[in-house]
Design a protein around this motif. Structure first.
Motif, PDB file in Angstrom:
ATOM      1  N   PRO A  92      37.436  78.856  59.007  1.00 29.14           N
ATOM      2  CA  PRO A  92      38.418  78.573  60.011  1.00 29.14           C
ATOM      3  C   PRO A  92      39.279  79.954  60.573  1.00 29.14           C
ATOM      4  CG  PRO A  92      38.852  77.129  58.072  1.00 29.14           C
ATOM      5  CD  PRO A  92      37.482  78.021  57.679  1.00 29.14           C
ATOM      6  N   LYS A  93      39.221  80.940  59.620  1.00 31.08           N
ATOM      7  CA  LYS A  93      39.816  82.224  60.102  1.00 31.08           C
ATOM      8  C   LYS A  93      38.985  82.876  61.002  1.00 31.08           C
ATOM      9  CE  LYS A  93      42.485  83.079  55.855  1.00 31.08           C
ATOM     10  NZ  LYS A  93      42.364  83.726  54.657  1.00 31.08           N
ATOM     11  N   ALA A  94      37.664  82.719  60.952  1.00 29.80           N
ATOM     12  CA  ALA A  94      36.583  83.335  61.845  1.00 29.80           C
ATOM     13  C   ALA A  94      36.752  82.399  63.224  1.00 29.80           C
ATOM     14  CB  ALA A  94      35.141  83.255  61.451  1.00 29.80           C
ATOM     15  N   GLU A  95      36.994  81.106  62.933  1.00 29.26           N
ATOM     16  CA  GLU A  95      36.992  80.458  64.348  1.00 29.26           C
ATOM     17  C   GLU A  95      38.023  80.880  65.034  1.00 29.26           C
ATOM     18  OE1 GLU A  95      34.965  75.982  63.463  1.00 29.26           O
ATOM     19  OE2 GLU A  95      36.824  76.638  62.184  1.00 29.26           O
ATOM     20  N   GLU A  96      39.195  80.964  64.530  1.00 29.77           N
ATOM     21  CA  GLU A  96      40.633  81.492  65.352  1.00 29.77           C
ATOM     22  C   GLU A  96      40.131  82.746  66.069  1.00 29.77           C
ATOM     23  OE1 GLU A  96      44.025  82.295  66.948  1.00 29.77           O
ATOM     24  OE2 GLU A  96      43.326  80.673  66.279  1.00 29.77           O
ATOM     25  N   LYS A  97      39.479  83.826  65.142  1.00 28.74           N
ATOM     26  CA  LYS A  97      38.920  85.027  65.540  1.00 28.74           C
ATOM     27  C   LYS A  97      37.966  84.916  67.145  1.00 28.74           C
ATOM     28  CE  LYS A  97      41.276  87.770  62.564  1.00 28.74           C
ATOM     29  NZ  LYS A  97      42.509  88.291  62.985  1.00 28.74           N
ATOM     30  N   PHE A  98      37.327  83.973  66.759  1.00 24.54           N
ATOM     31  CA  PHE A  98      36.575  83.720  67.814  1.00 24.54           C
ATOM     32  C   PHE A  98      37.246  83.242  69.218  1.00 24.54           C
ATOM     33  CE2 PHE A  98      33.306  81.197  70.535  1.00 24.54           C
ATOM     34  CZ  PHE A  98      32.392  82.269  70.724  1.00 24.54           C
ATOM     35  N   ARG A  99      38.350  82.422  68.979  1.00 22.35           N
ATOM     36  CA  ARG A  99      39.269  82.037  70.273  1.00 22.35           C
ATOM     37  C   ARG A  99      39.915  83.181  70.644  1.00 22.35           C
ATOM     38  NH1 ARG A  99      39.502  77.341  67.012  1.00 22.35           N
ATOM     39  NH2 ARG A  99      41.056  78.100  65.828  1.00 22.35           N
ATOM     40  N   ARG A 100      40.195  84.261  69.924  1.00 21.89           N
ATOM     41  CA  ARG A 100      40.959  85.269  70.441  1.00 21.89           C
ATOM     42  C   ARG A 100      40.020  86.548  71.009  1.00 21.89           C
ATOM     43  NH1 ARG A 100      44.701  87.352  66.102  1.00 21.89           N
ATOM     44  NH2 ARG A 100      45.389  88.768  67.634  1.00 21.89           N
ATOM     45  N   PHE A 101      38.802  86.554  70.284  1.00 21.87           N
ATOM     46  CA  PHE A 101      37.936  87.619  71.020  1.00 21.87           C
ATOM     47  C   PHE A 101      36.567  86.801  70.863  1.00 21.87           C
ATOM     48  CE2 PHE A 101      41.274  89.118  67.901  1.00 21.87           C
ATOM     49  CZ  PHE A 101      41.742  90.168  68.411  1.00 21.87           C
ATOM     50  N   PRO A 102      36.499  86.147  72.010  1.00 21.97           N
ATOM     51  CA  PRO A 102      35.047  85.610  72.117  1.00 21.97           C
ATOM     52  C   PRO A 102      34.069  86.570  72.459  1.00 21.97           C
ATOM     53  CG  PRO A 102      36.495  85.070  73.991  1.00 21.97           C
ATOM     54  CD  PRO A 102      37.468  85.734  73.092  1.00 21.97           C
ATOM     55  N   GLY A 103      33.072  86.260  72.078  1.00 24.47           N
ATOM     56  CA  GLY A 103      31.614  87.158  72.410  1.00 24.47           C
ATOM     57  C   GLY A 103      31.544  88.394  71.284  1.00 24.47           C
ATOM     58  N   ARG A 104      32.375  88.407  70.386  1.00 26.67           N
ATOM     59  CA  ARG A 104      32.352  89.773  69.157  1.00 26.67           C
ATOM     60  C   ARG A 104      31.376  89.096  68.179  1.00 26.67           C
ATOM     61  NH1 ARG A 104      36.381  93.971  68.840  1.00 26.67           N
ATOM     62  NH2 ARG A 104      35.095  94.247  66.890  1.00 26.67           N
ATOM     63  N   PHE A 105      31.003  87.823  68.090  1.00 23.81           N
ATOM     64  CA  PHE A 105      30.194  87.414  67.090  1.00 23.81           C
ATOM     65  C   PHE A 105      29.480  85.940  67.477  1.00 23.81           C
ATOM     66  CE2 PHE A 105      34.273  86.186  65.704  1.00 23.81           C
ATOM     67  CZ  PHE A 105      34.163  84.911  65.274  1.00 23.81           C
ATOM     68  N   GLN A 106      28.448  85.468  67.175  1.00 20.38           N
ATOM     69  CA  GLN A 106      28.117  84.176  67.301  1.00 20.38           C
ATOM     70  C   GLN A 106      28.582  83.145  66.192  1.00 20.38           C
ATOM     71  OE1 GLN A 106      23.948  84.103  67.453  1.00 20.38           O
ATOM     72  NE2 GLN A 106      23.783  85.911  68.861  1.00 20.38           N
ATOM     73  N   LEU A 107      29.586  82.370  66.875  1.00 20.72           N
ATOM     74  CA  LEU A 107      30.259  81.254  66.097  1.00 20.72           C
ATOM     75  C   LEU A 107      29.378  80.520  65.353  1.00 20.72           C
ATOM     76  CD1 LEU A 107      32.965  80.452  65.054  1.00 20.72           C
ATOM     77  CD2 LEU A 107      33.079  78.907  67.066  1.00 20.72           C
ATOM     78  N   ASP A 108      28.374  80.029  66.300  1.00 23.17           N
ATOM     79  CA  ASP A 108      27.262  78.967  65.597  1.00 23.17           C
ATOM     80  C   ASP A 108      26.826  79.415  64.312  1.00 23.17           C
ATOM     81  OD1 ASP A 108      25.980  80.646  67.286  1.00 23.17           O
ATOM     82  OD2 ASP A 108      24.243  79.561  67.247  1.00 23.17           O
ATOM     83  N   LYS A 109      26.298  80.750  64.211  1.00 23.18           N
ATOM     84  CA  LYS A 109      26.091  81.470  62.948  1.00 23.18           C
ATOM     85  C   LYS A 109      26.951  81.063  61.883  1.00 23.18           C
ATOM     86  CE  LYS A 109      22.440  84.552  64.840  1.00 23.18           C
ATOM     87  NZ  LYS A 109      21.571  85.542  65.006  1.00 23.18           N
ATOM     88  N   VAL A 110      28.154  81.514  62.060  1.00 21.14           N
ATOM     89  CA  VAL A 110      29.233  81.440  61.113  1.00 21.14           C
ATOM     90  C   VAL A 110      29.306  80.125  60.775  1.00 21.14           C
ATOM     91  CG1 VAL A 110      31.668  81.730  60.920  1.00 21.14           C
ATOM     92  CG2 VAL A 110      30.511  83.402  62.143  1.00 21.14           C
ATOM     93  N   LEU A 111      29.502  79.198  61.494  1.00 20.28           N
ATOM     94  CA  LEU A 111      29.443  77.524  61.051  1.00 20.28           C
ATOM     95  C   LEU A 111      28.518  77.359  60.002  1.00 20.28           C
ATOM     96  CD1 LEU A 111      30.885  76.317  64.419  1.00 20.28           C
ATOM     97  CD2 LEU A 111      32.239  76.825  62.438  1.00 20.28           C
ATOM     98  N   GLN A 112      27.317  77.958  60.166  1.00 13.42           N
ATOM     99  CA  GLN A 112      26.100  77.610  59.555  1.00 13.42           C
ATOM    100  C   GLN A 112      25.874  78.187  58.246  1.00 13.42           C
ATOM    101  OE1 GLN A 112      22.505  78.361  61.937  1.00 13.42           O
ATOM    102  NE2 GLN A 112      23.323  77.160  63.791  1.00 13.42           N
ATOM    103  N   ALA A 113      26.924  79.352  57.702  1.00 12.08           N
ATOM    104  CA  ALA A 113      26.902  79.997  56.707  1.00 12.08           C
ATOM    105  C   ALA A 113      27.089  79.100  55.430  1.00 12.08           C
ATOM    106  CB  ALA A 113      28.208  81.053  56.723  1.00 12.08           C
ATOM    107  N   LYS A 114      25.928  79.225  54.702  1.00 12.21           N
ATOM    108  CA  LYS A 114      26.031  78.506  53.409  1.00 12.21           C
ATOM    109  C   LYS A 114      26.504  79.343  52.141  1.00 12.21           C
ATOM    110  CE  LYS A 114      24.589  74.692  55.427  1.00 12.21           C
ATOM    111  NZ  LYS A 114      25.720  73.857  55.930  1.00 12.21           N
TER     112      LYS A 114
END
Length: 153
Positions: free
Chosen positions: A84-106
């Motif tokens: 969830p912290k990474a999701e918030e960062k993505f909203r603030r700084f789109p394009g810095r990383f791929q959110l889909d890869k973060v959401l798939q992290a196991k």
């Protein structure tokens, strides 16, 4: 850490500052003290105590991903707070990383590769672990530092 230590010192140069940290925060404190060397004492740092510190993340991290208990208990709970912290960062700084890869992290290693590496410009997670570890800096610490760790931490 440096910013706050310098601020505290400017506000009251005679103040004794004691630092503490647990886990990754303890690693940050220990690394900071090693990077600062004698300058830490000049800024009023009188000592520090850290606990449960991954002094060498490159050797510690695989235990979190490869040990079934650590992966299911510690890493899984930690990921529930990190994603969830990474999701918030993505909203603030789109394009810095791929959110889909973060959401798939196991695993924490997956998360580091998907979020930490691109967001902070590391080559890969091993580069991040090498650069962030405090072990190599301990010999440069010039103030009393208590490190309390389990044998396998």
């Amino acid at each position: 850490v440096r910013w706050i230590v310098e601020k505290l010192h400017r506000e009251k140069p005679s103040r004794k500052i004691f630092l503490t940290g647990t886990s990754l925060g303890g690693n940050v404190m220990a690394k900071f003290l090693g990077e600062m060397g004698d300058k830490a004492r000049e800024l009023g740092v009188a000592g520090a105590a850290v606990a449960c510190v991954p002094l060498d993340p490159l050797s510690c991290q695989p235990k979190l991903d490869n040990d079934a208990f650590n992966r299911r208990v510690y890493s899984a709970k930690f990921l529930k707070t990190l994603i969830p912290k990474a999701e918030e960062k993505f909203r603030r700084f789109p394009g810095r990383f791929q959110l889909d890869k973060v959401l798939q992290a196991k695993s924490l290693g997956d998360f580091d590769e998907a979020f930490i590496v691109p967001a902070f410009g590391f080559k890969d997670k091993e580069d991040y672990y090498r650069q962030s570890g405090s072990k190599a800096y301990l010999k440069h610490v010039r103030v009393p530092l208590l490190v309390l760790n389990a044998r396998d931490d």
